[in-house]
Design a protein around this motif. Sequence first.
Motif, short mmCIF file in Angstrom:
data_model
loop_
_atom_site.label_atom_id
_atom_site.label_comp_id
_atom_site.label_asym_id
_atom_site.label_seq_id
_atom_site.Cartn_x
_atom_site.Cartn_y
_atom_site.Cartn_z
N GLY A 52 0.83 -1.19 0.00
CA GLY A 52 0.00 0.00 0.00
C GLY A 52 0.86 1.25 0.00
O GLY A 52 2.08 1.19 0.04
N GLU A 53 0.22 2.39 -0.07
CA GLU A 53 0.94 3.65 -0.11
C GLU A 53 1.04 4.25 1.29
O GLU A 53 0.07 4.28 2.03
N LEU A 54 2.22 4.75 1.62
CA LEU A 54 2.44 5.42 2.90
C LEU A 54 2.44 6.92 2.68
O LEU A 54 2.94 7.42 1.67
N GLN A 55 1.89 7.65 3.62
CA GLN A 55 1.86 9.11 3.53
C GLN A 55 3.20 9.71 3.98
O GLN A 55 3.56 10.79 3.56
N GLU A 56 3.89 9.02 4.89
CA GLU A 56 5.19 9.51 5.35
C GLU A 56 6.24 8.43 5.16
O GLU A 56 5.93 7.26 4.95
N GLU A 57 7.49 8.83 5.24
CA GLU A 57 8.59 7.89 5.03
C GLU A 57 8.81 7.06 6.29
O GLU A 57 8.81 7.58 7.40
N ARG A 58 8.97 5.78 6.13
CA ARG A 58 9.20 4.87 7.24
C ARG A 58 10.41 3.99 6.93
O ARG A 58 10.66 3.65 5.79
N GLU A 59 11.10 3.62 7.98
CA GLU A 59 12.20 2.69 7.83
C GLU A 59 11.62 1.29 7.98
O GLU A 59 10.95 0.99 8.96
N MET A 60 11.89 0.44 7.03
CA MET A 60 11.30 -0.89 7.07
C MET A 60 12.34 -1.96 6.78
O MET A 60 13.31 -1.73 6.09
N MET A 61 12.10 -3.12 7.34
CA MET A 61 12.97 -4.25 7.09
C MET A 61 12.08 -5.37 6.55
O MET A 61 11.09 -5.75 7.17
N GLU A 62 12.42 -5.87 5.38
CA GLU A 62 11.63 -6.94 4.79
C GLU A 62 12.32 -8.28 5.03
O GLU A 62 13.50 -8.42 4.81
N CYS A 63 11.54 -9.22 5.51
CA CYS A 63 12.06 -10.57 5.74
C CYS A 63 11.40 -11.49 4.73
O CYS A 63 10.20 -11.50 4.61
N LEU A 64 12.20 -12.24 4.03
CA LEU A 64 11.65 -13.20 3.08
C LEU A 64 12.53 -14.44 3.07
O LEU A 64 13.72 -14.35 2.93
N GLY A 65 11.91 -15.56 3.25
CA GLY A 65 12.64 -16.82 3.20
C GLY A 65 11.68 -17.94 2.90
O GLY A 65 10.51 -17.87 3.20
N MET A 66 12.20 -18.99 2.26
CA MET A 66 11.34 -20.11 1.92
C MET A 66 12.11 -21.40 2.15
O MET A 66 13.26 -21.50 1.77
N SER A 67 11.45 -22.35 2.78
CA SER A 67 12.10 -23.64 2.98
C SER A 67 11.16 -24.75 2.53
O SER A 67 9.96 -24.70 2.77
N ASP A 68 11.72 -25.74 1.85
CA ASP A 68 10.97 -26.87 1.34
C ASP A 68 10.93 -27.94 2.43
O ASP A 68 11.96 -28.42 2.89
N LEU A 69 9.73 -28.32 2.86
CA LEU A 69 9.56 -29.31 3.91
C LEU A 69 9.24 -30.70 3.36
O LEU A 69 8.83 -31.59 4.10
N GLY A 70 9.41 -30.87 2.05
CA GLY A 70 9.16 -32.17 1.43
C GLY A 70 7.71 -32.32 0.99
O GLY A 70 6.95 -31.36 0.92
N LEU A 71 7.34 -33.55 0.68
CA LEU A 71 5.96 -33.82 0.26
C LEU A 71 5.00 -33.48 1.38
O LEU A 71 5.27 -33.72 2.55
N LEU A 72 3.85 -32.94 1.02
CA LEU A 72 2.82 -32.60 1.99
C LEU A 72 2.28 -33.88 2.62
O LEU A 72 1.81 -34.78 1.93
N THR A 73 2.39 -33.99 3.94
CA THR A 73 1.89 -35.16 4.66
C THR A 73 0.84 -34.79 5.69
O THR A 73 0.08 -35.65 6.12
N ASN A 74 0.79 -33.52 6.09
CA ASN A 74 -0.15 -33.09 7.11
C ASN A 74 -0.48 -31.62 6.86
O ASN A 74 0.41 -30.81 6.65
N TYR A 75 -1.77 -31.29 6.88
CA TYR A 75 -2.21 -29.91 6.70
C TYR A 75 -3.35 -29.63 7.68
O TYR A 75 -4.42 -30.22 7.55
N LEU A 76 -3.10 -28.81 8.68
CA LEU A 76 -4.09 -28.44 9.68
C LEU A 76 -4.80 -29.65 10.29
O LEU A 76 -6.02 -29.68 10.42
N GLY A 77 -4.04 -30.67 10.64
CA GLY A 77 -4.60 -31.86 11.26
C GLY A 77 -5.16 -32.87 10.28
O GLY A 77 -5.68 -33.90 10.68
N ILE A 78 -5.04 -32.59 9.00
CA ILE A 78 -5.51 -33.52 7.97
C ILE A 78 -4.30 -34.30 7.45
O ILE A 78 -3.33 -33.70 6.99
#
Length: 196
Positions: free
Chosen positions: A60-86
Amino acid sequence: MRRNKARLVTKGYMQQQGVDIDEVFAPVTGMELVRMILPVAAQEDWRVQHMDVKSAFLNGELQEEREMMECLGMSDLGLLTNYLGIEVRQYGHGISLCQSFYALKLLQKNGLENCNPCCVPMEPKLKLIKASTSPPVDATAYHSIVDAPRYLVNTRPDMAFSVSYVSRFMAKPREDHLVAVKHILRYIAGTLEYGV
């Protein structure tokens, strides 16, 4: 702010709803999307991977300048074996979903793990009414017992009608309503490995 929102990491500023931000969006996979993607993956013989994506961003658009730190990372956990208790089992010819562990915990919580199982989720031609004359039961306990099978319906469409039917009596549950719910739990006990 509501739960499940994306995180904004700033230095020295407090965010205020309606002042600094109007809307925050978090890319979270919902059950509806999973129910759409898994059949397509099964039909096309795709393997579904389990990924953990860590990110913090502002969209989105900010009205004032802000200092920000972006965190981005991705890890592969293998084949899906469990999703929300399923439990997700991927085979060469398809994908199956089951909630046997969740169902067993539900039975244990209600003291029905060693009950006599039944073969149908609801007695045929069962008629329950809101204005029942049977004794009332604790509404909070009734909600707790009924809510758990409602989550099981994600992989157990055979129980959808009966769980929906007993859910109608959440406001003022009676003893006969609770008997019907316990019948559903006895059905679950006999069909722990069922799924889609």
